[in-house]
Motif scaffolding. Sequence first.
Motif, PDB file in Angstrom:
ATOM      1  N   GLU A 306       0.830  -1.207   0.000  1.00  0.00           N
ATOM      2  CA  GLU A 306       0.000   0.000   0.000  1.00  0.00           C
ATOM      3  C   GLU A 306       0.865   1.256   0.000  1.00  0.00           C
ATOM      4  O   GLU A 306       0.551   2.250  -0.659  1.00  0.00           O
ATOM      5  N   GLN A 307       1.985   1.199   0.740  1.00  0.00           N
ATOM      6  CA  GLN A 307       2.895   2.339   0.764  1.00  0.00           C
ATOM      7  C   GLN A 307       3.477   2.597  -0.622  1.00  0.00           C
ATOM      8  O   GLN A 307       3.531   3.741  -1.097  1.00  0.00           O
ATOM      9  N   LEU A 308       3.892   1.525  -1.297  1.00  0.00           N
ATOM     10  CA  LEU A 308       4.460   1.667  -2.633  1.00  0.00           C
ATOM     11  C   LEU A 308       3.422   2.180  -3.625  1.00  0.00           C
ATOM     12  O   LEU A 308       3.729   2.971  -4.519  1.00  0.00           O
ATOM     13  N   MET A 309       2.167   1.712  -3.463  1.00  0.00           N
ATOM     14  CA  MET A 309       1.096   2.190  -4.336  1.00  0.00           C
ATOM     15  C   MET A 309       0.892   3.699  -4.183  1.00  0.00           C
ATOM     16  O   MET A 309       0.733   4.435  -5.156  1.00  0.00           O
ATOM     17  N   LYS A 310       0.903   4.159  -2.923  1.00  0.00           N
ATOM     18  CA  LYS A 310       0.710   5.591  -2.672  1.00  0.00           C
ATOM     19  C   LYS A 310       1.842   6.406  -3.283  1.00  0.00           C
ATOM     20  O   LYS A 310       1.622   7.485  -3.837  1.00  0.00           O
ATOM     21  N   GLU A 311       3.075   5.877  -3.166  1.00  0.00           N
ATOM     22  CA  GLU A 311       4.206   6.590  -3.748  1.00  0.00           C
ATOM     23  C   GLU A 311       4.066   6.697  -5.262  1.00  0.00           C
ATOM     24  O   GLU A 311       4.374   7.724  -5.866  1.00  0.00           O
ATOM     25  N   ARG A 312       3.592   5.603  -5.881  1.00  0.00           N
ATOM     26  CA  ARG A 312       3.433   5.616  -7.326  1.00  0.00           C
ATOM     27  C   ARG A 312       2.262   6.507  -7.765  1.00  0.00           C
ATOM     28  O   ARG A 312       2.289   7.112  -8.839  1.00  0.00           O
ATOM     29  N   GLU A 313       1.233   6.586  -6.932  1.00  0.00           N
ATOM     30  CA  GLU A 313       0.117   7.485  -7.237  1.00  0.00           C
ATOM     31  C   GLU A 313       0.587   8.939  -7.211  1.00  0.00           C
ATOM     32  O   GLU A 313       0.173   9.758  -8.031  1.00  0.00           O
ATOM     33  N   LYS A 314       1.470   9.263  -6.251  1.00  0.00           N
ATOM     34  CA  LYS A 314       2.005  10.626  -6.170  1.00  0.00           C
ATOM     35  C   LYS A 314       2.820  10.958  -7.424  1.00  0.00           C
ATOM     36  O   LYS A 314       2.925  12.113  -7.829  1.00  0.00           O
ATOM     37  N   GLN A 315       3.409   9.909  -8.010  1.00  0.00           N
ATOM     38  CA  GLN A 315       4.205  10.113  -9.221  1.00  0.00           C
ATOM     39  C   GLN A 315       3.332  10.106 -10.473  1.00  0.00           C
ATOM     40  O   GLN A 315       3.835  10.151 -11.593  1.00  0.00           O
ATOM     41  N   GLY A 316       1.989  10.014 -10.277  1.00  0.00           N
ATOM     42  CA  GLY A 316       1.083  10.059 -11.409  1.00  0.00           C
ATOM     43  C   GLY A 316       0.787   8.722 -12.043  1.00  0.00           C
ATOM     44  O   GLY A 316       0.374   8.651 -13.201  1.00  0.00           O
ATOM     45  N   ALA A 317       1.007   7.612 -11.280  1.00  0.00           N
ATOM     46  CA  ALA A 317       0.740   6.275 -11.824  1.00  0.00           C
ATOM     47  C   ALA A 317      -0.187   5.542 -10.880  1.00  0.00           C
ATOM     48  O   ALA A 317       0.243   4.718 -10.088  1.00  0.00           O
ATOM     49  N   PRO A 318      -1.506   5.835 -10.918  1.00  0.00           N
ATOM     50  CA  PRO A 318      -2.445   5.182 -10.012  1.00  0.00           C
ATOM     51  C   PRO A 318      -2.524   3.684 -10.263  1.00  0.00           C
ATOM     52  O   PRO A 318      -2.491   3.229 -11.399  1.00  0.00           O
ATOM     53  N   LEU A 319      -2.638   2.910  -9.164  1.00  0.00           N
ATOM     54  CA  LEU A 319      -2.693   1.458  -9.250  1.00  0.00           C
ATOM     55  C   LEU A 319      -3.844   0.916  -8.429  1.00  0.00           C
ATOM     56  O   LEU A 319      -4.260   1.521  -7.450  1.00  0.00           O
ATOM     57  N   ASP A 320      -4.343  -0.219  -8.806  1.00  0.00           N
ATOM     58  CA  ASP A 320      -5.377  -0.916  -8.055  1.00  0.00           C
ATOM     59  C   ASP A 320      -4.705  -1.758  -6.988  1.00  0.00           C
ATOM     60  O   ASP A 320      -4.121  -2.791  -7.277  1.00  0.00           O
ATOM     61  N   ALA A 321      -4.742  -1.318  -5.741  1.00  0.00           N
ATOM     62  CA  ALA A 321      -4.021  -2.011  -4.671  1.00  0.00           C
ATOM     63  C   ALA A 321      -4.526  -3.416  -4.442  1.00  0.00           C
ATOM     64  O   ALA A 321      -3.818  -4.260  -3.912  1.00  0.00           O
ATOM     65  N   ALA A 322      -5.753  -3.704  -4.844  1.00  0.00           N
ATOM     66  CA  ALA A 322      -6.310  -5.027  -4.599  1.00  0.00           C
ATOM     67  C   ALA A 322      -5.716  -6.076  -5.515  1.00  0.00           C
ATOM     68  O   ALA A 322      -5.706  -7.260  -5.192  1.00  0.00           O
ATOM     69  N   SER A 323      -5.212  -5.677  -6.678  1.00  0.00           N
ATOM     70  CA  SER A 323      -4.767  -6.694  -7.622  1.00  0.00           C
ATOM     71  C   SER A 323      -3.376  -6.452  -8.178  1.00  0.00           C
ATOM     72  O   SER A 323      -2.955  -7.118  -9.102  1.00  0.00           O
ATOM     73  N   ALA A 324      -2.654  -5.447  -7.637  1.00  0.00           N
ATOM     74  CA  ALA A 324      -1.347  -5.140  -8.196  1.00  0.00           C
ATOM     75  C   ALA A 324      -0.265  -5.985  -7.570  1.00  0.00           C
ATOM     76  O   ALA A 324      -0.333  -6.360  -6.420  1.00  0.00           O
ATOM     77  N   CYS A 325       0.748  -6.317  -8.368  1.00  0.00           N
ATOM     78  CA  CYS A 325       1.913  -7.019  -7.835  1.00  0.00           C
ATOM     79  C   CYS A 325       3.150  -6.497  -8.530  1.00  0.00           C
ATOM     80  O   CYS A 325       3.081  -5.959  -9.630  1.00  0.00           O
ATOM     81  N   LEU A 326       4.292  -6.657  -7.903  1.00  0.00           N
ATOM     82  CA  LEU A 326       5.540  -6.152  -8.452  1.00  0.00           C
ATOM     83  C   LEU A 326       6.296  -7.301  -9.087  1.00  0.00           C
ATOM     84  O   LEU A 326       6.526  -8.322  -8.462  1.00  0.00           O
ATOM     85  N   VAL A 327       6.713  -7.144 -10.341  1.00  0.00           N
ATOM     86  CA  VAL A 327       7.326  -8.228 -11.088  1.00  0.00           C
ATOM     87  C   VAL A 327       8.633  -7.745 -11.697  1.00  0.00           C
ATOM     88  O   VAL A 327       8.723  -6.622 -12.193  1.00  0.00           O
ATOM     89  N   LEU A 328       9.650  -8.592 -11.671  1.00  0.00           N
ATOM     90  CA  LEU A 328      10.936  -8.263 -12.256  1.00  0.00           C
ATOM     91  C   LEU A 328      10.889  -8.472 -13.754  1.00  0.00           C
ATOM     92  O   LEU A 328      10.529  -9.543 -14.228  1.00  0.00           O
ATOM     93  N   GLY A 329      11.257  -7.465 -14.532  1.00  0.00           N
ATOM     94  CA  GLY A 329      11.199  -7.595 -15.977  1.00  0.00           C
ATOM     95  C   GLY A 329      12.425  -7.013 -16.644  1.00  0.00           C
ATOM     96  O   GLY A 329      13.235  -6.347 -16.003  1.00  0.00           O
TER      97      GLY A 329
END
Length: 353
Positions: A306-329
């Motif tokens: 949730e903290q990472l989601m908020k940081e990304r929202e501040k950067q202009g990239a809103p995310l759905d916290a219920a279904s988001a995951c972080l993946v190495l690419g």
Amino acid sequence: MGLQAQQGHPDLSPCQLDTQSRNMIPELQDSFVCLWDKCESPFENAEWYYRHVDSHGLNAEYEAAGKENRVLLCGWKDCDCSCKSRCKLREHLRSHTQEKVVSCPNCGGMFANNTKFYDHLRRQTSLDQHRFQCSHCSKRFATERLLRDHMRNHVNHYKCPLCDMTCPLPSTLRTHIRFRHSDERPYKCQHCDYSCKNLVDLRKHLDTHSKVPTYSCDYGDCSFNARSLCSIKAHCRKVHEGDSEPRYKCHVCEKCFTRGNNLTVHLRKKHQFKWPSGHPRFRYKEHDDGFLRLQLVRYESVELTEQLMKEREKQGAPLDAASACLVLGPEGGLYERTGAEGAAERDCVLLSE
């Protein structure tokens, strides 16, 4: 104390690890600061520091938790832990101070209490007694509690303030900052210009100045010897343990390698994969077919996600916290999967408290 604890449990087999570090003085920081609420007392002596922090545990007052239950709250900065007994709180405080009270009489490993020392011995029991398997990395453990403790290490709760690295423990975060963001090298060799960031690396380096081989191979009539422990271990894996089968497999092109760092070079040069910010290397996960492949998903706690989601929202990239995951690419470290794609990934992403 470790020897007495071991003698009190004759059912546990003695430690079988290397004895080179036995009776070594542990690495300690130069100064100590108590981070208990409204305290912040500084100390230059480790024992005074440990006793001072222990006094907070002795004097903590019970607080209501529900209608009938009462708990002791840890007053350490940014810690939300609560304990049902004063003894447990005092043991918990050692996780903040890094105080060790029991040492293994064989290998010199140091532990915060007898239970952790017993776990150290149980981890060395034969593999046929390890009945509990981690669903993430396939490692096996002798007890269910050891498995639970291990699985906590797959979930990151703490974010580095200087990069995107997340860590499972405060101690691993401190180590990360020391090695990735600090140029300080306080441990210097008295024989040359070498300097390093911890005492373990300095001791390994000092072995290179010895003209007499420090280590010898324990297998049968083998006469191989070397000046470093890592050289002996590499020799045993290659010559005596048959560790020459290529077990590291590229998940993109299926090419196999005998060593993880060879696969790392392949992924970076052939497929242009990059490390996420703050990570010193790729991590590999063993699959059911016995091959180790790149670990693609990074596991975060609910709170940290949730903290990472908020940081990304501040950067202009809103995310759905219920279904988001972080993946190495490739090409960009971490990226986010959201919506239906992210929801499909939920089965392999652990978002736990």
